[in-house]
Design an enzyme around this catalytic site. Sequence first.
Site, PDB file in Angstrom:
ATOM      1  N   ASP A  19       0.864  -1.174   0.000  1.00  0.00           N
ATOM      2  CA  ASP A  19       0.000   0.000   0.000  1.00  0.00           C
ATOM      3  C   ASP A  19       0.905   1.231   0.000  1.00  0.00           C
ATOM      4  O   ASP A  19       2.119   1.125   0.137  1.00  0.00           O
ATOM      5  CB  ASP A  19      -0.901  -0.029   1.231  1.00  0.00           C
ATOM      6  CG  ASP A  19      -2.086   0.915   1.116  1.00  0.00           C
ATOM      7  OD1 ASP A  19      -2.251   1.539   0.045  1.00  0.00           O
ATOM      8  OD2 ASP A  19      -2.832   1.039   2.098  1.00  0.00           O
ATOM      9  N   ASP A  68      -0.212   5.045   1.334  1.00  0.00           N
ATOM     10  CA  ASP A  68      -0.385   5.967   2.453  1.00  0.00           C
ATOM     11  C   ASP A  68      -0.190   5.276   3.795  1.00  0.00           C
ATOM     12  O   ASP A  68      -0.755   4.202   4.040  1.00  0.00           O
ATOM     13  CB  ASP A  68      -1.773   6.600   2.400  1.00  0.00           C
ATOM     14  CG  ASP A  68      -1.932   7.538   1.206  1.00  0.00           C
ATOM     15  OD1 ASP A  68      -1.078   8.419   1.040  1.00  0.00           O
ATOM     16  OD2 ASP A  68      -2.904   7.370   0.442  1.00  0.00           O
ATOM     17  N   SER A  90      -3.162   1.120  -4.249  1.00  0.00           N
ATOM     18  CA  SER A  90      -3.524   2.188  -3.322  1.00  0.00           C
ATOM     19  C   SER A  90      -4.907   2.737  -3.598  1.00  0.00           C
ATOM     20  O   SER A  90      -5.306   2.891  -4.755  1.00  0.00           O
ATOM     21  CB  SER A  90      -2.490   3.323  -3.425  1.00  0.00           C
ATOM     22  OG  SER A  90      -2.888   4.445  -2.667  1.00  0.00           O
ATOM     23  N   GLY A  91      -5.621   3.048  -2.521  1.00  0.00           N
ATOM     24  CA  GLY A  91      -6.873   3.771  -2.643  1.00  0.00           C
ATOM     25  C   GLY A  91      -6.634   5.267  -2.783  1.00  0.00           C
ATOM     26  O   GLY A  91      -7.576   6.039  -2.853  1.00  0.00           O
ATOM     27  N   LYS A 101      -8.226  -3.849  -5.356  1.00  0.00           N
ATOM     28  CA  LYS A 101      -6.847  -4.207  -5.002  1.00  0.00           C
ATOM     29  C   LYS A 101      -6.656  -5.722  -5.058  1.00  0.00           C
ATOM     30  O   LYS A 101      -5.657  -6.218  -5.595  1.00  0.00           O
ATOM     31  CB  LYS A 101      -6.504  -3.701  -3.601  1.00  0.00           C
ATOM     32  CG  LYS A 101      -6.431  -2.194  -3.461  1.00  0.00           C
ATOM     33  CD  LYS A 101      -6.105  -1.838  -2.013  1.00  0.00           C
ATOM     34  CE  LYS A 101      -6.061  -0.351  -1.774  1.00  0.00           C
ATOM     35  NZ  LYS A 101      -5.741  -0.018  -0.375  1.00  0.00           N
TER      36      LYS A 101
END
Length: 219
Positions: free
Chosen positions: A75, A77, A164-165, A209
């Site tokens: 990921d 963040d 990543s979102g 994801k």
Amino acid sequence: MNLVVQGTVLSAESLARVASLANADATVSLDATAWRFPNARQSPEVEAWCEAHAVDCAWVPEGRRLADLRLVAMDMDSTMVTIESIDEMGELLGIRDRIAAVTAQAMHGGIGYPESLRRRVSLLAGLEEHALEKICEERMHLSPGAESLVRRCRDLGIRTLLVSGGFRFFTDWLQQRLGIDAVLSNDLEIEGGRLTGRVLGAIVDGDAKAARLRDEIER
């Protein structure tokens, strides 16, 4: 079982406490902020101690080696970088608290992630594109070990995937900075040098994801 602890400088007393909680044979220093405890006993007490002292921990089975892997997914963040990029964007507009309020609503189950992201992005309408560059240049601090992890994967021929979102502007920067093989993230709409407050295409959430990870595994 091996216990790996990482994240901050720990005193000899703290390390001894972790070793005692895990009933480990020894304490092996990996670098200034990471340690391995061999033959550890997996225990929720260890995880609670690490959470209370703001350090990460992981249980790694004996005999598992990085060189045995073909793919490492990560990921962005608060993982590969120390910030939450959308919070930093909100701060530049003076609305960090409003962004955080929507995030909290999603975390408590009030709304789903896709709706949460759309609401937060809508609050960012009007933010100048060069503000995103400012975040990359001044605030996108790499987490300890991030650079060495990707470099080691590259040396071993392991493919790296960033899912990543967050947003492509930042994942593209991180991909170039570290040499990550592939990325998946959300795409912000930008018109006339400013954010419109909309996300282009489908939202990258947990299901997206997972789907991308499965695709990579089947390559």
